[in-house]
Write a protein that holds these residues in place. Sequence first.
Motif, mmCIF file in Angstrom:
data_model
loop_
_atom_site.group_PDB
_atom_site.id
_atom_site.type_symbol
_atom_site.label_atom_id
_atom_site.label_comp_id
_atom_site.label_asym_id
_atom_site.label_seq_id
_atom_site.Cartn_x
_atom_site.Cartn_y
_atom_site.Cartn_z
ATOM 1 N N ILE A 149 0.868 -1.176 0.000
ATOM 2 C CA ILE A 149 0.000 0.000 0.000
ATOM 3 C C ILE A 149 0.905 1.227 0.000
ATOM 4 O O ILE A 149 1.522 1.561 1.018
ATOM 5 N N LYS A 150 1.003 1.871 -1.156
ATOM 6 C CA LYS A 150 1.958 2.959 -1.364
ATOM 7 C C LYS A 150 3.355 2.452 -1.024
ATOM 8 O O LYS A 150 3.828 1.515 -1.643
ATOM 9 N N ASN A 151 4.019 3.043 -0.050
ATOM 10 C CA ASN A 151 5.376 2.609 0.293
ATOM 11 C C ASN A 151 5.413 1.689 1.507
ATOM 12 O O ASN A 151 6.483 1.434 2.069
ATOM 13 N N ASN A 152 4.255 1.194 1.931
ATOM 14 C CA ASN A 152 4.186 0.257 3.052
ATOM 15 C C ASN A 152 4.027 -1.156 2.526
ATOM 16 O O ASN A 152 3.294 -1.401 1.565
ATOM 17 N N VAL A 153 4.705 -2.105 3.176
ATOM 18 C CA VAL A 153 4.676 -3.502 2.760
ATOM 19 C C VAL A 153 4.247 -4.364 3.945
ATOM 20 O O VAL A 153 4.740 -4.185 5.064
ATOM 21 N N PHE A 154 3.340 -5.320 3.695
ATOM 22 C CA PHE A 154 2.837 -6.191 4.746
ATOM 23 C C PHE A 154 2.977 -7.638 4.299
ATOM 24 O O PHE A 154 2.681 -7.987 3.157
ATOM 25 N N PHE A 155 3.431 -8.499 5.233
ATOM 26 C CA PHE A 155 3.637 -9.916 4.952
ATOM 27 C C PHE A 155 2.692 -10.724 5.840
ATOM 28 O O PHE A 155 2.735 -10.607 7.065
ATOM 29 N N SER A 156 1.841 -11.564 5.228
ATOM 30 C CA SER A 156 0.823 -12.267 6.004
ATOM 31 C C SER A 156 1.245 -13.655 6.469
ATOM 32 O O SER A 156 0.651 -14.201 7.382
ATOM 33 N N ASN A 157 2.265 -14.249 5.871
ATOM 34 C CA ASN A 157 2.624 -15.620 6.243
ATOM 35 C C ASN A 157 4.123 -15.802 6.428
ATOM 36 O O ASN A 157 4.665 -16.887 6.184
ATOM 37 N N ALA A 158 4.812 -14.768 6.868
ATOM 38 C CA ALA A 158 6.257 -14.847 7.058
ATOM 39 C C ALA A 158 6.592 -15.530 8.383
ATOM 40 O O ALA A 158 5.774 -15.621 9.286
ATOM 41 N N ARG A 159 7.809 -16.007 8.483
ATOM 42 C CA ARG A 159 8.321 -16.567 9.731
ATOM 43 C C ARG A 159 8.915 -15.482 10.614
ATOM 44 O O ARG A 159 8.796 -15.507 11.831
ATOM 45 N N GLU A 160 9.566 -14.502 9.963
ATOM 46 C CA GLU A 160 10.245 -13.432 10.695
ATOM 47 C C GLU A 160 10.193 -12.169 9.851
ATOM 48 O O GLU A 160 10.404 -12.217 8.639
ATOM 49 N N VAL A 161 9.903 -11.046 10.493
ATOM 50 C CA VAL A 161 9.769 -9.771 9.793
ATOM 51 C C VAL A 161 10.425 -8.668 10.612
ATOM 52 O O VAL A 161 10.334 -8.657 11.846
#
Length: 377
Positions: A149-161
Motif C-alpha cells: 500500500i503505497k510505500n508500506n509492505v505487509f507480509f501475512s505468512n512470514a516466519r520473521e519480519v
Amino acid sequence: MKNLFTCMLLVALCLTAQGQKPNERLLQLEDYFRQQGRGVNHTQSNSQGKESIRHTFRAIFSENTMQPFFSQEVSEEVRQHVLSKQDSIFSARTQKLERAVDSIRVTFALLGKQAAESYMYEYHKEATDTIKYSLAFRQEDDSLHTTRIKNNVFFSNAREVASFDYYKHYDAQRKGDIMFGNYVHWCDEPSDITYDEMKPFDIAAFEALIQPALKPVKKLKGVKIYPVYWRHDKGFDDNVAGTQNGGNLCFKNTRFSSYGDNDHTGLTTGTYYFIPKQYEKETETLYHQLDSLTYDYINRHPEQPYEYDFTTRIPVLNPGDLLWGLSYEGSAEYNLKWVQDSDGYHILFLTTKGELWMPEDWRKLKSYVNGKLEYRK
C-alpha cells in the motif's frame, strides 16, 4: 537492563532448541539500541491463532530540536545562555539518533540479499526525511503473501519480519526539527501444542508463584492493599468514549476486552496494591522480580494462552499489562497491570469473568456495580 539481556538469551536459547533462531544481525542491532540507552519493548504471545509463539521487539526513536518559549521578562543574556546550552544537548542527541539510523540502514541493506523479500525506500529533501524499510524471512519453502500500500509492505505468512519507519520535518513555528522512528522485529517460534491441547490459564498457580516476591513490599510503611470488585451486568450502558483531561487520556469506564456481539457483561475481582512514591528502588526491584517470575512461568507453560509485555520502565498514567492470561473455552481471564503516577505505584492483580470494565476512579473505589460507585472511606 540485566533483565533485558537475560530475556533475550532465553528467547534465543528457546528458539535455537526448536531449530528456529531469530536473525543474528537483528539481535545484534537490538543489543546496540540497549547499549545506547534506548528501551526495547519485548512482547511474547501464544495467541496468534496458529501453533506458534510470537516474539516481538520494538524500539521508538524520538527527538526534537524545537526552541523553548521565553517570557518577556527573560533577558537576552539568559536567553542566549539557555539556547547555547540547549544546542549542545540537541547536537549530542541528534548525533546519537543518526548513528542508530545509520546502523539500521546498514543492517537492512546487508540482510536484503538473505531475506525472502526486502524493501528500502528513502526520500530526502532539505529538512524533510522519510525512510521505510522492511524485510521478511519465509516459513521454510512457502512463498510469501505480500501486500503493498503505497510505500508500506505487509507480509501475512512470514516466519520473521523486521521493519523501520522514520520521519523528520521542520517545525517553522517552533524553529526546530521533529524526528520520530519506529522499529519492529518479530519472529514466530514453532509450537507442538495444538488449540485442542491448550488449557485455561492457571491463575491460582501463578499467584502462588509470585506471592513470596510481594511479602517484603507489604511491610513497607504506607503500602496499601485493597480488594477489587467491578461489575457490569447485561443491559447496563456506560460511556466508554475517552476524554482529554489535562493532556491525559481518561475514561468514565474503560472496556479492555471485547467478545463481539455479546452482552458485554463482566465481573472483575482481585487485589490492588498501592506503593508510595518514596519507595522507587524497592518498586523497581519488585517490577523486575515479577517480570522474571512471569517470563519463567509462561515459558514453562506454553499450553496456557497468554500475552506478555515487558517494558524497561513502569508504564506512566495509563495501566499496562505485564501479563494477560487469556480466556480459553470460556475460562476467566487474568491481568497483572502496572502504572505509576504522581502519587506512587499501582499494581492490579485482576481475575475477570466476561469483559474487563475498568472505572476511571478505580484507585479510590471499594466497588463499582453498573455505574454505582462506592468509595473507600
